[in-house]
Design a protein around this motif. Structure first.
Motif, short mmCIF file in Angstrom:
data_model
loop_
_atom_site.label_atom_id
_atom_site.label_comp_id
_atom_site.label_asym_id
_atom_site.label_seq_id
_atom_site.Cartn_x
_atom_site.Cartn_y
_atom_site.Cartn_z
N VAL A 278 112.78 47.38 7.75
CA VAL A 278 113.30 46.80 6.24
C VAL A 278 114.04 45.78 6.41
N SER A 279 113.18 44.95 5.49
CA SER A 279 113.92 43.52 5.32
C SER A 279 114.92 43.39 4.30
N ARG A 280 115.67 42.38 4.42
CA ARG A 280 116.64 42.09 3.77
C ARG A 280 116.62 42.08 2.22
N ASP A 281 115.39 41.86 2.02
CA ASP A 281 114.98 41.72 0.48
C ASP A 281 114.93 43.41 0.07
N GLU A 282 114.14 43.88 0.82
CA GLU A 282 113.95 45.58 0.66
C GLU A 282 115.35 45.97 0.49
N ILE A 283 116.29 45.73 1.65
CA ILE A 283 117.45 46.48 1.33
C ILE A 283 118.35 46.25 0.12
#
Length: 208
Positions: free
Chosen positions: A116-121
């Motif tokens: 779960v990437s920073r952008d997804e988070i």
């Protein structure tokens, strides 16, 4: 994992599915009826799935429900078949902590790359902000939330949350299970459903 039952009249499909879930054969039959109330053999599309999650369990986040639907659709053919629905509901309603960890992470990792990437988070948490404090900018509030979550979960400091990061954090503190948004039923909604679904959808209801 299936429970013994003395109740007779359930289908062969229910017997097969029950062996791989936390439901009895009778309970599986009721869930199959919920999945296909018309008994026409139809498979569940996204609209029907959202109707169930919203109408029965009070879930409201459209983005998360879409991600949940993709996880229930285990063979990724665009629809949720009867067995997929019941197996998904087993984790959703009665899953062990490990099963819930697998399920929740799969929902959050909607591109299925194992992280779960920073952008997804950021996008997951942005949809969770309902009441913004006066004078605060949404983008800044969410960035602060992301920073806090990353400090807690990104144990290897690679700028993203992998499954191992998430599983270790949740195992140590189960309250972090839905840290990126609600993808499991509220306890009150869950118990209300489990206490009534046999009477509403099971073979007993057809014999009244």
């Amino acid at each position: 994992m299936s429970k013994n039952t003395t109740y007779k009249g359930y289908s062969k499909l229910a017997e097969k599915i029950a062996k791989n879930t936390h439901f009895s054969c009778e309970e599986v039959d009721a869930l199959l009826n919920l999945h296909d109330p018309t008994f026409t053999g139809s498979r569940m599309d996204g609209n029907r799935f959202r109707d169930i999650m919203h109408g029965i369990f009070g879930m409201t986040d459209e983005g998360l429900m879409e991600c949940m639907y993709q996880v229930f659709d285990m063979d990724q053919d665009g629809v949720v078949g009867p067995e997929e629905f019941v197996v998904g509901m087993s984790a959703f309603l009665r899953g062990t902590l490990d099963e819930k960890i697998d399920y929740c992470f799969s929902v959050y990792d909607h591109n299925s790359d194992g992280f779960v990437s920073r952008d997804e988070i950021f996008h997951l948490l942005k949809s969770a902000v309902v009441n913004l404090p006066p004078g605060e900018e949404l983008e800044e509030v969410v960035k602060d939330m992301v920073d806090m979550v990353m400090r807690r979960l990104d144990t290897d400091h690679d700028g993203r949350v992998g499954f191992e990061d998430y599983a270790a954090a949740v195992t140590a503190e189960p309250l972090l299970l839905e840290v990126f948004g609600p993808v499991l039923p509220d306890n009150q909604e869950k118990e209300a459903f489990l206490n009534t679904f046999l009477d509403k959808y099971g073979l007993r209801s057809q014999q009244i």
